[in-house]
Design a protein around this motif. Sequence first.
Motif, PDB file in Angstrom:
ATOM      1  N   GLU A  92      41.710 -12.179 -10.015  1.00  0.00           N
ATOM      2  CA  GLU A  92      41.698 -11.503  -9.385  1.00  0.00           C
ATOM      3  C   GLU A  92      40.919 -10.487  -8.777  1.00  0.00           C
ATOM      4  N   LYS A  93      41.106  -9.692  -9.821  1.00  0.00           N
ATOM      5  CA  LYS A  93      40.851  -8.283  -9.204  1.00  0.00           C
ATOM      6  C   LYS A  93      38.835  -8.060  -9.945  1.00  0.00           C
ATOM      7  N   GLY A  94      38.254  -9.293 -10.793  1.00  0.00           N
ATOM      8  CA  GLY A  94      37.397  -9.397 -11.561  1.00  0.00           C
ATOM      9  C   GLY A  94      37.708  -8.862 -13.245  1.00  0.00           C
ATOM     10  N   GLU A  95      38.227  -8.692 -13.927  1.00  0.00           N
ATOM     11  CA  GLU A  95      38.456  -8.396 -14.987  1.00  0.00           C
ATOM     12  C   GLU A  95      39.104  -9.294 -16.062  1.00  0.00           C
ATOM     13  N   VAL A  96      38.339  -9.297 -17.399  1.00  0.00           N
ATOM     14  CA  VAL A  96      38.103 -10.627 -17.897  1.00  0.00           C
ATOM     15  C   VAL A  96      39.522  -9.846 -18.782  1.00  0.00           C
ATOM     16  N   LYS A  97      40.186 -11.432 -18.595  1.00  0.00           N
ATOM     17  CA  LYS A  97      41.673 -11.516 -19.353  1.00  0.00           C
ATOM     18  C   LYS A  97      41.263 -12.766 -20.971  1.00  0.00           C
ATOM     19  N   TYR A  98      40.325 -13.499 -21.179  1.00  0.00           N
ATOM     20  CA  TYR A  98      40.656 -14.784 -21.979  1.00  0.00           C
ATOM     21  C   TYR A  98      38.662 -14.901 -22.142  1.00  0.00           C
ATOM     22  N   THR A  99      38.235 -14.717 -23.362  1.00  0.00           N
ATOM     23  CA  THR A  99      36.798 -15.143 -23.400  1.00  0.00           C
ATOM     24  C   THR A  99      37.073 -16.449 -24.559  1.00  0.00           C
ATOM     25  N   GLU A 100      35.997 -17.060 -24.660  1.00  0.00           N
ATOM     26  CA  GLU A 100      36.094 -17.790 -25.858  1.00  0.00           C
ATOM     27  C   GLU A 100      34.585 -18.699 -25.890  1.00  0.00           C
ATOM     28  N   GLN A 101      33.543 -18.061 -27.052  1.00  0.00           N
ATOM     29  CA  GLN A 101      32.535 -18.575 -27.076  1.00  0.00           C
ATOM     30  C   GLN A 101      32.837 -19.213 -28.247  1.00  0.00           C
ATOM     31  N   VAL A 102      32.089 -20.971 -28.070  1.00  0.00           N
ATOM     32  CA  VAL A 102      32.354 -21.925 -28.840  1.00  0.00           C
ATOM     33  C   VAL A 102      31.536 -22.190 -30.091  1.00  0.00           C
ATOM     34  N   SER A 103      32.084 -22.027 -31.076  1.00  0.00           N
ATOM     35  CA  SER A 103      31.269 -21.259 -32.457  1.00  0.00           C
ATOM     36  C   SER A 103      30.483 -23.005 -33.208  1.00  0.00           C
ATOM     37  N   GLU A 104      30.852 -23.896 -32.343  1.00  0.00           N
ATOM     38  CA  GLU A 104      30.146 -25.373 -32.392  1.00  0.00           C
ATOM     39  C   GLU A 104      29.974 -25.842 -31.096  1.00  0.00           C
ATOM     40  N   THR A 105      28.442 -25.854 -31.002  1.00  0.00           N
ATOM     41  CA  THR A 105      27.920 -26.065 -29.763  1.00  0.00           C
ATOM     42  C   THR A 105      28.144 -27.216 -28.941  1.00  0.00           C
ATOM     43  N   VAL A 106      28.358 -28.071 -30.177  1.00  0.00           N
ATOM     44  CA  VAL A 106      29.174 -29.416 -29.674  1.00  0.00           C
ATOM     45  C   VAL A 106      30.046 -30.517 -29.583  1.00  0.00           C
ATOM     46  N   ASP A 107      30.908 -29.088 -29.693  1.00  0.00           N
ATOM     47  CA  ASP A 107      32.834 -28.934 -29.611  1.00  0.00           C
ATOM     48  C   ASP A 107      32.951 -28.588 -28.069  1.00  0.00           C
ATOM     49  N   GLU A 108      34.120 -29.201 -27.239  1.00  0.00           N
ATOM     50  CA  GLU A 108      34.298 -28.830 -26.571  1.00  0.00           C
ATOM     51  C   GLU A 108      35.437 -27.885 -26.569  1.00  0.00           C
ATOM     52  N   PRO A 109      35.285 -26.296 -25.346  1.00  0.00           N
ATOM     53  CA  PRO A 109      35.907 -25.057 -25.509  1.00  0.00           C
ATOM     54  C   PRO A 109      37.651 -25.233 -25.284  1.00  0.00           C
ATOM     55  N   ASN A 110      38.753 -24.488 -25.810  1.00  0.00           N
ATOM     56  CA  ASN A 110      40.112 -24.746 -25.899  1.00  0.00           C
ATOM     57  C   ASN A 110      40.024 -24.312 -24.509  1.00  0.00           C
ATOM     58  N   TYR A 111      40.381 -26.232 -24.246  1.00  0.00           N
ATOM     59  CA  TYR A 111      40.894 -26.192 -22.539  1.00  0.00           C
ATOM     60  C   TYR A 111      42.181 -25.411 -22.232  1.00  0.00           C
ATOM     61  N   LYS A 112      43.136 -25.763 -22.762  1.00  0.00           N
ATOM     62  CA  LYS A 112      44.513 -25.129 -23.351  1.00  0.00           C
ATOM     63  C   LYS A 112      44.686 -23.645 -23.213  1.00  0.00           C
ATOM     64  N   ALA A 113      43.543 -23.030 -23.607  1.00  0.00           N
ATOM     65  CA  ALA A 113      44.010 -21.637 -23.725  1.00  0.00           C
ATOM     66  C   ALA A 113      43.225 -20.877 -23.278  1.00  0.00           C
ATOM     67  N   ALA A 114      42.280 -21.708 -22.528  1.00  0.00           N
ATOM     68  CA  ALA A 114      41.965 -20.784 -20.860  1.00  0.00           C
ATOM     69  C   ALA A 114      43.021 -21.400 -19.579  1.00  0.00           C
ATOM     70  N   LEU A 115      43.448 -22.064 -19.287  1.00  0.00           N
ATOM     71  CA  LEU A 115      44.254 -22.572 -18.570  1.00  0.00           C
ATOM     72  C   LEU A 115      45.454 -21.443 -18.963  1.00  0.00           C
ATOM     73  N   GLU A 116      46.137 -21.338 -20.241  1.00  0.00           N
ATOM     74  CA  GLU A 116      47.292 -20.705 -20.212  1.00  0.00           C
ATOM     75  C   GLU A 116      46.575 -19.159 -19.987  1.00  0.00           C
ATOM     76  N   ALA A 117      45.521 -18.265 -20.401  1.00  0.00           N
ATOM     77  CA  ALA A 117      45.549 -17.073 -20.151  1.00  0.00           C
ATOM     78  C   ALA A 117      44.970 -17.219 -18.522  1.00  0.00           C
ATOM     79  N   VAL A 118      45.120 -18.517 -17.394  1.00  0.00           N
ATOM     80  CA  VAL A 118      45.079 -17.795 -15.846  1.00  0.00           C
ATOM     81  C   VAL A 118      45.565 -17.599 -15.784  1.00  0.00           C
ATOM     82  N   LYS A 119      47.225 -18.418 -15.891  1.00  0.00           N
ATOM     83  CA  LYS A 119      48.750 -19.126 -15.472  1.00  0.00           C
ATOM     84  C   LYS A 119      49.066 -17.269 -16.093  1.00  0.00           C
ATOM     85  N   ASN A 120      48.616 -16.330 -16.578  1.00  0.00           N
ATOM     86  CA  ASN A 120      48.829 -15.899 -17.376  1.00  0.00           C
ATOM     87  C   ASN A 120      48.791 -14.176 -17.166  1.00  0.00           C
ATOM     88  N   ALA A 121      46.977 -14.489 -15.924  1.00  0.00           N
ATOM     89  CA  ALA A 121      45.908 -13.819 -15.808  1.00  0.00           C
ATOM     90  C   ALA A 121      46.937 -12.871 -14.352  1.00  0.00           C
TER      91      ALA A 121
END
Length: 168
Positions: free
Chosen positions: A139-168
């Motif tokens: 809520e304060k604009g602090e970075v809690k999680y990042t992922e740069q997808v290593s293979e551009t045609v692949d989807e991001p790790n949704y589960k990890a991102a959503l978990e980071a939101v829940k823990n932020a």
Amino acid sequence: MATVTLKGNAIQTSGELPKVGTKAPDFTLTTIELGAKSLKDFEGSKVILNIFPSVDTGTCAQSVREFNKEASALENTKVLCISHDLPFAQARFCGAEGLDNVISLSDYKDGSFGKAYGINFTTGPLETLLSRSVVVLDEKGEVKYTEQVSETVDEPNYKAALEAVKNA
């Protein structure tokens, strides 16, 4: 500079994503209504930055659909879908798909978002577009999680991102 791949071929980006624990760089991006939004407009909410090359590719479109579906269940969370696509293309896609739980924003004017976040492709066929990435902010604009997808045609790790939101 980071190295990712596009169908197995190495391509470079302009820098590195902001580090976890740091304040996210501010930005001004164009809305589908041709207005402007900055990071400050989302203070007080958790934010998922869903960043991708173009909504007109299958993987990018799927990431918008997936975050749209998941966003409706997250309390006090905004999902910003960011690309270099023109706002008209973003509006067309979200309208046709009925996606209303995400906010589409474009970096088409000056590319300053991609520069600030270190994710502009600097080599390869996608040069100047944005590397597929996810950044989660509290809520304060602090970075809690990042992922740069290593293979551009692949989807991001949704589960990890959503978990980071829940823990932020």
